[in-house]
Write a protein that holds these residues in place. Sequence first.
Motif, PDB file in Angstrom:
ATOM      1  N   ALA A 167      -7.474   0.444   8.668  1.00  0.00           N
ATOM      2  CA  ALA A 167      -6.802  -0.890   8.423  1.00  0.00           C
ATOM      3  C   ALA A 167      -7.965  -2.388   9.391  1.00  0.00           C
ATOM      4  CB  ALA A 167      -5.366  -1.444   8.672  1.00  0.00           C
ATOM      5  N   SER A 168      -7.864  -2.523  10.634  1.00  0.00           N
ATOM      6  CA  SER A 168      -9.343  -2.860  11.275  1.00  0.00           C
ATOM      7  C   SER A 168     -10.522  -3.318  11.157  1.00  0.00           C
ATOM      8  CB  SER A 168      -8.823  -3.059  12.637  1.00  0.00           C
ATOM      9  OG  SER A 168      -7.723  -2.511  13.298  1.00  0.00           O
ATOM     10  N   LEU A 216       6.181  -4.650  -3.186  1.00  0.00           N
ATOM     11  CA  LEU A 216       5.034  -6.143  -3.595  1.00  0.00           C
ATOM     12  C   LEU A 216       4.512  -6.085  -1.718  1.00  0.00           C
ATOM     13  CD1 LEU A 216       2.992  -8.153  -5.153  1.00  0.00           C
ATOM     14  CD2 LEU A 216       5.584  -9.770  -5.271  1.00  0.00           C
ATOM     15  N   TYR A 217       5.896  -6.237  -0.960  1.00  0.00           N
ATOM     16  CA  TYR A 217       5.586  -6.684   0.766  1.00  0.00           C
ATOM     17  C   TYR A 217       4.500  -5.744   1.012  1.00  0.00           C
ATOM     18  CZ  TYR A 217       7.294  -7.949   5.188  1.00  0.00           C
ATOM     19  OH  TYR A 217       6.528  -8.579   6.117  1.00  0.00           O
ATOM     20  N   SER A 218       5.377  -4.379   0.844  1.00  0.00           N
ATOM     21  CA  SER A 218       3.593  -3.460   1.339  1.00  0.00           C
ATOM     22  C   SER A 218       2.653  -3.624   0.962  1.00  0.00           C
ATOM     23  CB  SER A 218       4.588  -2.576   1.115  1.00  0.00           C
ATOM     24  OG  SER A 218       5.981  -1.955   1.219  1.00  0.00           O
ATOM     25  N   LEU A 219       2.152  -4.742   0.524  1.00  0.00           N
ATOM     26  CA  LEU A 219       0.750  -4.145  -0.537  1.00  0.00           C
ATOM     27  C   LEU A 219      -0.041  -5.740   0.827  1.00  0.00           C
ATOM     28  CD1 LEU A 219       0.579  -5.997  -3.884  1.00  0.00           C
ATOM     29  CD2 LEU A 219       0.287  -3.646  -3.209  1.00  0.00           C
ATOM     30  N   ASN A 220       0.690  -5.192   1.567  1.00  0.00           N
ATOM     31  CA  ASN A 220       0.256  -6.166   3.186  1.00  0.00           C
ATOM     32  C   ASN A 220      -0.083  -5.111   4.020  1.00  0.00           C
ATOM     33  OD1 ASN A 220       0.039  -7.190   5.898  1.00  0.00           O
ATOM     34  ND2 ASN A 220       1.763  -7.986   6.069  1.00  0.00           N
ATOM     35  N   PRO A 221      -1.218  -4.430   4.292  1.00  0.00           N
ATOM     36  CA  PRO A 221      -1.826  -2.928   4.635  1.00  0.00           C
ATOM     37  C   PRO A 221      -1.067  -3.196   6.227  1.00  0.00           C
ATOM     38  CG  PRO A 221      -3.517  -4.656   5.033  1.00  0.00           C
ATOM     39  CD  PRO A 221      -2.132  -5.522   4.124  1.00  0.00           C
ATOM     40  N   MET A 222      -0.940  -4.595   6.553  1.00  0.00           N
ATOM     41  CA  MET A 222       0.358  -3.475   8.332  1.00  0.00           C
ATOM     42  C   MET A 222       1.452  -3.463   8.424  1.00  0.00           C
ATOM     43  SD  MET A 222      -2.223  -3.832   9.931  1.00  0.00           S
ATOM     44  CE  MET A 222      -1.560  -3.306  11.882  1.00  0.00           C
ATOM     45  N   VAL A 223       2.055  -3.243   6.989  1.00  0.00           N
ATOM     46  CA  VAL A 223       3.418  -3.614   7.156  1.00  0.00           C
ATOM     47  C   VAL A 223       3.479  -1.579   7.340  1.00  0.00           C
ATOM     48  CG1 VAL A 223       5.384  -2.797   5.011  1.00  0.00           C
ATOM     49  CG2 VAL A 223       4.052  -5.713   5.724  1.00  0.00           C
ATOM     50  N   TYR A 241       9.477   4.296   3.979  1.00  0.00           N
ATOM     51  CA  TYR A 241      10.042   3.898   2.341  1.00  0.00           C
ATOM     52  C   TYR A 241       8.723   4.084   2.303  1.00  0.00           C
ATOM     53  CZ  TYR A 241       9.987   0.610  -1.732  1.00  0.00           C
ATOM     54  OH  TYR A 241       9.674   0.177  -2.937  1.00  0.00           O
ATOM     55  N   PRO A 242       8.919   5.268   1.191  1.00  0.00           N
ATOM     56  CA  PRO A 242       7.462   6.419   0.791  1.00  0.00           C
ATOM     57  C   PRO A 242       6.424   5.553   0.519  1.00  0.00           C
ATOM     58  CG  PRO A 242       9.112   7.827   0.711  1.00  0.00           C
ATOM     59  CD  PRO A 242       9.621   6.171   1.258  1.00  0.00           C
ATOM     60  N   ALA A 243       7.369   4.724  -1.073  1.00  0.00           N
ATOM     61  CA  ALA A 243       6.499   3.726  -1.831  1.00  0.00           C
ATOM     62  C   ALA A 243       5.706   2.914  -1.308  1.00  0.00           C
ATOM     63  CB  ALA A 243       6.821   3.157  -2.500  1.00  0.00           C
ATOM     64  N   GLY A 244       6.563   2.141  -0.004  1.00  0.00           N
ATOM     65  CA  GLY A 244       5.502   1.507   0.403  1.00  0.00           C
ATOM     66  C   GLY A 244       4.444   1.307   1.025  1.00  0.00           C
ATOM     67  N   LEU A 245       4.437   2.956   1.748  1.00  0.00           N
ATOM     68  CA  LEU A 245       3.721   3.856   3.203  1.00  0.00           C
ATOM     69  C   LEU A 245       2.427   3.836   1.717  1.00  0.00           C
ATOM     70  CD1 LEU A 245       2.792   4.750   5.121  1.00  0.00           C
ATOM     71  CD2 LEU A 245       4.099   6.741   4.435  1.00  0.00           C
ATOM     72  N   LEU A 246       2.558   4.047   1.064  1.00  0.00           N
ATOM     73  CA  LEU A 246       1.127   4.729   0.182  1.00  0.00           C
ATOM     74  C   LEU A 246       0.962   3.486  -0.480  1.00  0.00           C
ATOM     75  CD1 LEU A 246       2.955   7.714  -2.641  1.00  0.00           C
ATOM     76  CD2 LEU A 246       1.156   7.759  -0.105  1.00  0.00           C
ATOM     77  N   ALA A 247       1.158   2.205  -0.588  1.00  0.00           N
ATOM     78  CA  ALA A 247       0.822   1.334  -1.283  1.00  0.00           C
ATOM     79  C   ALA A 247      -0.310   0.116  -0.179  1.00  0.00           C
ATOM     80  CB  ALA A 247       1.997   0.108  -1.163  1.00  0.00           C
ATOM     81  N   SER A 248       0.543   0.431   0.892  1.00  0.00           N
ATOM     82  CA  SER A 248      -0.931   0.048   2.436  1.00  0.00           C
ATOM     83  C   SER A 248      -2.147   1.039   2.243  1.00  0.00           C
ATOM     84  CB  SER A 248       0.489   0.038   3.272  1.00  0.00           C
ATOM     85  OG  SER A 248       1.656  -1.142   3.285  1.00  0.00           O
ATOM     86  N   VAL A 249      -1.479   2.001   2.533  1.00  0.00           N
ATOM     87  CA  VAL A 249      -2.821   3.329   2.896  1.00  0.00           C
ATOM     88  C   VAL A 249      -3.420   2.990   1.330  1.00  0.00           C
ATOM     89  CG1 VAL A 249      -3.261   5.509   2.578  1.00  0.00           C
ATOM     90  CG2 VAL A 249      -1.314   5.130   3.122  1.00  0.00           C
ATOM     91  N   ALA A 250      -3.470   2.114   0.720  1.00  0.00           N
ATOM     92  CA  ALA A 250      -4.269   1.512  -0.839  1.00  0.00           C
ATOM     93  C   ALA A 250      -4.751   1.010  -0.112  1.00  0.00           C
ATOM     94  CB  ALA A 250      -3.736   2.816  -1.739  1.00  0.00           C
ATOM     95  N   VAL A 251      -4.081   0.176  -0.376  1.00  0.00           N
ATOM     96  CA  VAL A 251      -5.147  -1.304   0.267  1.00  0.00           C
ATOM     97  C   VAL A 251      -5.920  -0.895   1.654  1.00  0.00           C
ATOM     98  CG1 VAL A 251      -3.961  -3.539   0.741  1.00  0.00           C
ATOM     99  CG2 VAL A 251      -3.244  -3.290  -0.980  1.00  0.00           C
ATOM    100  N   ILE A 252      -5.573  -0.356   1.558  1.00  0.00           N
ATOM    101  CA  ILE A 252      -6.113  -0.119   3.202  1.00  0.00           C
ATOM    102  C   ILE A 252      -8.035   0.781   3.137  1.00  0.00           C
ATOM    103  CG2 ILE A 252      -6.440   1.436   5.789  1.00  0.00           C
ATOM    104  CD1 ILE A 252      -3.592   1.336   5.842  1.00  0.00           C
ATOM    105  N   ALA A 253      -7.301   1.748   2.155  1.00  0.00           N
ATOM    106  CA  ALA A 253      -8.402   2.319   1.537  1.00  0.00           C
ATOM    107  C   ALA A 253      -9.652   1.486   0.922  1.00  0.00           C
ATOM    108  CB  ALA A 253      -8.102   3.377   0.665  1.00  0.00           C
TER     109      ALA A 253
END
Length: 274
Positions: A167-168, A216-223, A241-253
């Motif tokens: 993420a960094s 939507l909040y989970s699109l912040n990758p640090m969430v 929160y599985p859906a939020g974790l997947l969203a954050s991982v997708a944004v990080i990728a």
Amino acid sequence: MSEFIVIEANRSESHYWLDLWRYRELFRVLAWRDLSVRYKQTVIGVLWALIRPFLTMLVFTIVFGRIASLPTDGNAPYALMVFAGILPWTFFSTALSEASNSLINNANLITKVYFPRLIVPIATIVVAFVDFLISFGILLLLMGWYHYMPDWRIVVLPIFVLLAFFASIGPSLWITSLNVKYRDFRYVIPFIVQFGLYVSPVGFSSSVVPEQWRLLYSLNPMVGVIDGFRWCILGGQRSLYPAGLLASVAVIAFFLWFGVRQFRKTEKSFADLI
């Protein structure tokens, strides 16, 4: 028979990634230099890596925990929950701030000799990771102070540490390449870091976000990273929160791919622009 390193500015893609390994000694030298310079002629040395997150934890615990009376995760002490969020955020913000100016600070080296420029910002991110490891000592002390023992989930923590590292890297490489061409980005970065601190679940739990906005909040990758840290450290007191974790991982990728792509795209012009 000795090995020769060919000095060549326009390396192919496969040669470029091989060069990252061939120049690993330069990577170690730059990382060690940045680490030693950071604490050179300081009064308390590496304790700065401990004091900054500890003071941030105190402020957030008082403001969000005592004054705003926001809930903690399960039965976990509020200070422990806050510090579990501060650790990955401090690593991310330090890496972003330091890496953004890394090429400018190494202008003399970049304009004189060829090497994969990717080494420079990555070395500064590794230095930020060393600060993270030092700050991890406060977490252990806090857990001992509150007699709080994690469960088996703590063994998954290295996965989220690696996720924080990725993420960094992405945003750091992108902003670093922009900062070479547009120097006013160095004034924007502190604002981004400060703004990100308050929109990320550092001083509070992401569970306070209304359910309809949480994805939507989970699109912040640090969430996803912070939630993962707390899930590992606080054990059974909270759930992911599985859906939020997947969203954050997708944004990080995405940002990892985009950051490397933009850095490689503009890398050839760094020596001329600096």
